[in-house]
Structures are given as structure tokens and as C-alpha cells.
Design a protein around this motif. Sequence first.
Motif, PDB file in Angstrom:
ATOM      1  N   VAL A  54    -113.705 -26.487   4.097  1.00  0.00           N
ATOM      2  CA  VAL A  54    -114.190 -27.571   3.241  1.00  0.00           C
ATOM      3  C   VAL A  54    -113.234 -27.800   2.076  1.00  0.00           C
ATOM      4  CG1 VAL A  54    -116.118 -28.366   1.826  1.00  0.00           C
ATOM      5  CG2 VAL A  54    -116.563 -27.113   3.924  1.00  0.00           C
ATOM      6  N   TRP A  57    -110.200 -29.546   3.469  1.00  0.00           N
ATOM      7  CA  TRP A  57    -110.506 -30.958   3.747  1.00  0.00           C
ATOM      8  C   TRP A  57    -110.523 -31.777   2.457  1.00  0.00           C
ATOM      9  CZ3 TRP A  57    -110.337 -34.710   6.953  1.00  0.00           C
ATOM     10  CH2 TRP A  57    -111.055 -35.869   6.719  1.00  0.00           C
ATOM     11  N   SER A  86    -118.701 -43.679   7.596  1.00  0.00           N
ATOM     12  CA  SER A  86    -118.046 -42.371   7.636  1.00  0.00           C
ATOM     13  C   SER A  86    -118.180 -41.651   6.297  1.00  0.00           C
ATOM     14  CB  SER A  86    -116.577 -42.518   8.025  1.00  0.00           C
ATOM     15  OG  SER A  86    -115.845 -43.181   7.018  1.00  0.00           O
ATOM     16  N   LYS A  89    -121.704 -40.268   6.274  1.00  0.00           N
ATOM     17  CA  LYS A  89    -121.794 -39.098   7.151  1.00  0.00           C
ATOM     18  C   LYS A  89    -121.166 -37.884   6.481  1.00  0.00           C
ATOM     19  CE  LYS A  89    -119.386 -38.505  11.020  1.00  0.00           C
ATOM     20  NZ  LYS A  89    -118.880 -38.736  12.393  1.00  0.00           N
ATOM     21  N   GLU A  90    -120.015 -38.074   5.855  1.00  0.00           N
ATOM     22  CA  GLU A  90    -119.349 -36.978   5.163  1.00  0.00           C
ATOM     23  C   GLU A  90    -120.199 -36.460   4.000  1.00  0.00           C
ATOM     24  OE1 GLU A  90    -115.341 -36.248   2.505  1.00  0.00           O
ATOM     25  OE2 GLU A  90    -115.419 -37.968   3.847  1.00  0.00           O
ATOM     26  N   MET A  92    -123.472 -36.553   3.768  1.00  0.00           N
ATOM     27  CA  MET A  92    -124.617 -35.825   4.321  1.00  0.00           C
ATOM     28  C   MET A  92    -124.193 -34.434   4.810  1.00  0.00           C
ATOM     29  SD  MET A  92    -127.236 -37.651   3.925  1.00  0.00           S
ATOM     30  CE  MET A  92    -128.534 -37.434   5.073  1.00  0.00           C
ATOM     31  N   ILE A  93    -123.036 -34.335   5.423  1.00  0.00           N
ATOM     32  CA  ILE A  93    -122.539 -33.038   5.877  1.00  0.00           C
ATOM     33  C   ILE A  93    -122.279 -32.133   4.680  1.00  0.00           C
ATOM     34  CG2 ILE A  93    -120.549 -31.897   6.958  1.00  0.00           C
ATOM     35  CD1 ILE A  93    -120.459 -34.322   8.903  1.00  0.00           C
ATOM     36  N   LYS A  94    -121.671 -32.674   3.619  1.00  0.00           N
ATOM     37  CA  LYS A  94    -121.420 -31.877   2.424  1.00  0.00           C
ATOM     38  C   LYS A  94    -122.724 -31.442   1.763  1.00  0.00           C
ATOM     39  CE  LYS A  94    -116.885 -33.381   0.976  1.00  0.00           C
ATOM     40  NZ  LYS A  94    -116.125 -34.028  -0.105  1.00  0.00           N
ATOM     41  N   GLY A  96    -125.572 -30.818   3.302  1.00  0.00           N
ATOM     42  CA  GLY A  96    -126.058 -29.706   4.115  1.00  0.00           C
ATOM     43  C   GLY A  96    -125.264 -28.435   3.884  1.00  0.00           C
ATOM     44  N   PHE A  97    -123.949 -28.558   3.770  1.00  0.00           N
ATOM     45  CA  PHE A  97    -123.106 -27.400   3.516  1.00  0.00           C
ATOM     46  C   PHE A  97    -123.443 -26.758   2.175  1.00  0.00           C
ATOM     47  CE2 PHE A  97    -119.299 -25.730   1.445  1.00  0.00           C
ATOM     48  CZ  PHE A  97    -118.993 -24.697   2.314  1.00  0.00           C
ATOM     49  N   HIS A  98    -123.570 -27.577   1.130  1.00  0.00           N
ATOM     50  CA  HIS A  98    -123.866 -27.031  -0.193  1.00  0.00           C
ATOM     51  C   HIS A  98    -125.277 -26.436  -0.260  1.00  0.00           C
ATOM     52  CE1 HIS A  98    -120.135 -28.124  -2.030  1.00  0.00           C
ATOM     53  NE2 HIS A  98    -120.269 -29.384  -1.657  1.00  0.00           N
TER      54      HIS A  98
END
Length: 114
Positions: A54, A57, A86, A89-90, A92-94, A96-98
Motif C-alpha cells: 500500500v 502504491w 476507479s 474503488k480505490e 473503498m479498498i483503502k 477496508g485496509f485501514h
Amino acid sequence: IITLSDLECDYINARSCCSKLNKWVVPEVIGHAAVTVLMLISLHWFIFLLNLPVATWNIYRYIMVPSGNMGVFDPTEIHNRGQLKSHMKEAMIKLGFHLLCFFMYLYRLVSKMV
């Protein structure tokens, strides 16, 4: 996520949305890189390896901004080529990661205290 959602629903214009989002890009890169380096120094290998992609990225995304763009989020290109989707989406992924990292850090904190 909220700012991008407001742009998608046309509650705010693209220029104000991108300026709001771009002012948080550099602190995000610095903060995530600092946490990753701290995990390496403190020898928390699993958490370091989880944070490394992460952080990489974030740095890559910041470095690869084309010249002439306002920043990572550019108002002239955010509606082109599905970039808004996009970016959503990025985000939302971040999120979830955090959220995952928060509970992992909380578990490590509680397990060290007991």
C-alpha cells in the motif's frame, strides 16, 4: 469517499473536489511511509509486509502524476475514462485496509497489555 460520492451526484464541481482530495495526498504518502518504516524498525514483519504494497502504491501514484495535471486527482480528467469509478474503488479498498489494520493494531495493543 464522501467527496467522490458528492462529485458523482453533482453536488460539488470537479475543481473543488479535486482540490480537497489533492491536499490530503502528500500527508497520506508521508504517514503511510512512516508507519511502514516504523514497523520495519520495530521488527513487526507481518504488519510491515502488509503495509509495504500500500505504501509503494501510494508513492507510485504520487510520482507518476503527468506534468500539467493538478495532482493525483485532476478535474479535467476525473470524468474521462472511468477515473471517477476507479478512484471510488480505490477509496473503498483503502477504507477496508485501514479498518483491518485498525483492528490488528488494537488486538496487538491489548494482547501486549495482558
